[in-house]
Design a protein around this motif. Structure first.
Motif, PDB file in Angstrom:
ATOM      1  N   GLN A 116      43.141  39.397  44.239  1.00  0.00           N
ATOM      2  CA  GLN A 116      41.735  38.990  44.359  1.00  0.00           C
ATOM      3  C   GLN A 116      41.177  37.453  44.743  1.00  0.00           C
ATOM      4  O   GLN A 116      41.693  37.288  45.018  1.00  0.00           O
ATOM      5  CB  GLN A 116      41.715  38.567  42.905  1.00  0.00           C
ATOM      6  CG  GLN A 116      40.034  38.301  41.848  1.00  0.00           C
ATOM      7  CD  GLN A 116      40.701  38.045  40.358  1.00  0.00           C
ATOM      8  OE1 GLN A 116      41.217  38.322  39.353  1.00  0.00           O
ATOM      9  NE2 GLN A 116      39.613  36.148  40.077  1.00  0.00           N
ATOM     10  N   VAL A 151      39.522  38.596  37.467  1.00  0.00           N
ATOM     11  CA  VAL A 151      38.581  40.455  37.213  1.00  0.00           C
ATOM     12  C   VAL A 151      39.344  41.624  37.103  1.00  0.00           C
ATOM     13  O   VAL A 151      39.284  42.294  37.636  1.00  0.00           O
ATOM     14  CB  VAL A 151      36.961  40.268  37.934  1.00  0.00           C
ATOM     15  CG1 VAL A 151      36.585  38.605  37.467  1.00  0.00           C
ATOM     16  CG2 VAL A 151      37.699  40.033  39.149  1.00  0.00           C
ATOM     17  N   SER A 158      35.519  38.218  42.580  1.00  0.00           N
ATOM     18  CA  SER A 158      34.989  37.158  41.479  1.00  0.00           C
ATOM     19  C   SER A 158      34.310  36.031  41.593  1.00  0.00           C
ATOM     20  O   SER A 158      34.661  35.064  42.745  1.00  0.00           O
ATOM     21  CB  SER A 158      36.618  36.059  40.726  1.00  0.00           C
ATOM     22  OG  SER A 158      35.945  35.685  39.398  1.00  0.00           O
TER      23      SER A 158
END
Length: 427
Positions: A224, A21, A256
């Motif tokens: 992330q 993401v 995420s």
């Protein structure tokens, strides 16, 4: 060129990339030059997002979904029985240019599974970016996913061609990483992040003295974390974020929610996906840390290890700290104004500007656009008494939720009536 095979690869490797993401397309000012293709300054990037928040303005693919690692949470883990594919360097270059010419994309987000070793994979990612810049004269946005464990020399080269670099730390805690990805080491994530941070600082310093100094990762670096795969609390997740923001000057940390992709006894059971609401609360907390002057310890600590699901983190903090209220809109400094639920940073600056000319009333605050359904319980101004007086945190929370639910029901009823009216009209 075998177009059918390229199409098959694209389907496989674009689908595998959807779990990443951290697909950002902002922050760079790389202008067009020498009549090249594209531009990533100002409005050069199209900020289009899918309904789940993912940016769709970039060609977002993996170079390959082959991988030498067997991380429990990863769809490309070597033991997973999936269809495998790998692009050649020139194939990614051609796809990017062809899609750009057709106005499908504004740039490239390129990640990869790891085949052979980190340096071999990183070299191929860099080759794509280098060919686009030097052979195709492509000035559009390029985001390269750095490979953990890649050498300093390769990380330095990557930043000369990419607008943004990112290394996913994957799991918020070392213990979680050891449990779910025992072949990996946290220091392999830290090393390239440290190199990129130092190179960005060095190139910025040189640019002040020598104007011809090339750009180096002008949109910075990001990372992330997977939320919910290894049992960390919200406090552990956000403490990790705060550490990386402080020590590596990150532009963004992305969160995420874990999506079960295969059975593994170390993972939450199939069907226990992390709710999008938890992701949302983490992003709200992240925003408060970066733009509102909050310290992570104010929002999350041993007493409050997890975020409230029914109210946002700023309102939660305010209800736990009622002794700091009411705040006088006409006297408070920027820091305290930013801590009032229902008042965003744009409204803070508007309030500071407006009160230079007169004392503000409730009507003025409405015109500025603050969310009075929350703010009114925490402020005083010329035309309003303090509504929080003699009320407990639980009572205020109940009133705010009751009003919010009432507004939601009213908006839903209005939409339903409009739908029924349109149905009758069309009939």
């Amino acid at each position: 060129m075998n177009f059918e095979r390229i199409k098959e690869k694209l389907n496989i490797l674009a689908d595998a990339a959807k779990y990443d993401v951290s697909c950002s397309s902002s922050g760079s000012k790389r202008a067009n030059k020498n009549k090249g293709l594209g531009d990533s300054s100002g409005m050069g990037i199209c900020h289009t997002y899918s309904e789940d928040g993912r940016c769709v303005s970039l060609l977002k693919i993996l170079l390959t979904n082959h991988c030498i690692f067997d991380c429990a949470y990863c769809v490309t883990r070597k033991s997973n029985d999936i269809k495998r594919a790998a692009f050649k360097v020139q194939e990614v270059v051609d796809l990017t240019i062809n899609f750009y010419r057709r106005n499908y994309i504004e740039g490239l987000f390129l990640s990869s599974g790891i085949f052979k070793n980190a340096d071999y994979t990183m070299e191929r990612l860099i080759s794509v970016a280098k060919k686009l810049r030097e052979e195709e004269n492509f000035n559009g946005y390029i985001h390269l996913k750095s490979i953990p464990g890649a050498s300093d020399e390769l990380m330095r080269e990557a930043g000369l061609y990419a607008d943004r670099l990112s290394v996913n730390i994957e799991i918020p805690s070392e213990k979680g990483l050891k449990l779910l990805a025992p072949e990996k080491n946290r220091k392999d994530f830290i090393q390239p992040m440290e190199k990129v941070k130092n190179e960005i600082l060095q190139y910025k310093s040189e640019k002040k003295l020598i104007k011809s100094t090339p750009l180096y990762a002008p949109a910075g670096q990001s990372t992330q974390m997977i939320v919910g795969a290894s049992g960390e609390t919200d406090a552990e997740i956000m403490y990790t974020s705060a550490y990386f923001y402080k020590n590596f000057n990150l532009k963004r940390v992305y969160y995420s929610g874990y999506i079960p992709i295969s059975y593994d006894t170390r993972l939450p059971s199939i069907g226990t996906e992390v709710p999008l609401l938890r992701e949302n609360r983490l992003y709200q907390t992240d925003w408060l840390l970066r733009f509102y002057g909050f310290d992570v310890r104010e929002l999350l600590n041993k007493e409050y290890p997890n975020l409230d699901s029914d109210i946002d983190p700023k309102l939660s903090w305010a209800l736990r700290n009622l002794e700091q209220f009411p705040i006088d809109i006409n006297k408070a400094d920027k820091r305290m104004l930013a801590r009032i639920p229902g008042i965003g940073m744009k409204s803070v600056y508007k309030i500071i500007q407006a009160r230079r000319f007169r004392n503000l009333t409730l009507e003025h605050l409405k015109a500025i656009g603050i969310a009075l359904n929350r703010a009114k319980y925490f402020i005083v101004c010329n035309s309003r008494d303090f509504e929080i007086k003699d009320r407990t945190a639980a009572q205020i929370k109940g009133l705010i939720l009751q009003e919010s639910n009432s507004k939601f029901r009213g908006a839903y009823s209005q939409q339903l009536n409009l739908f029924e009216t349109n149905k009758l009209t069309s009939a």
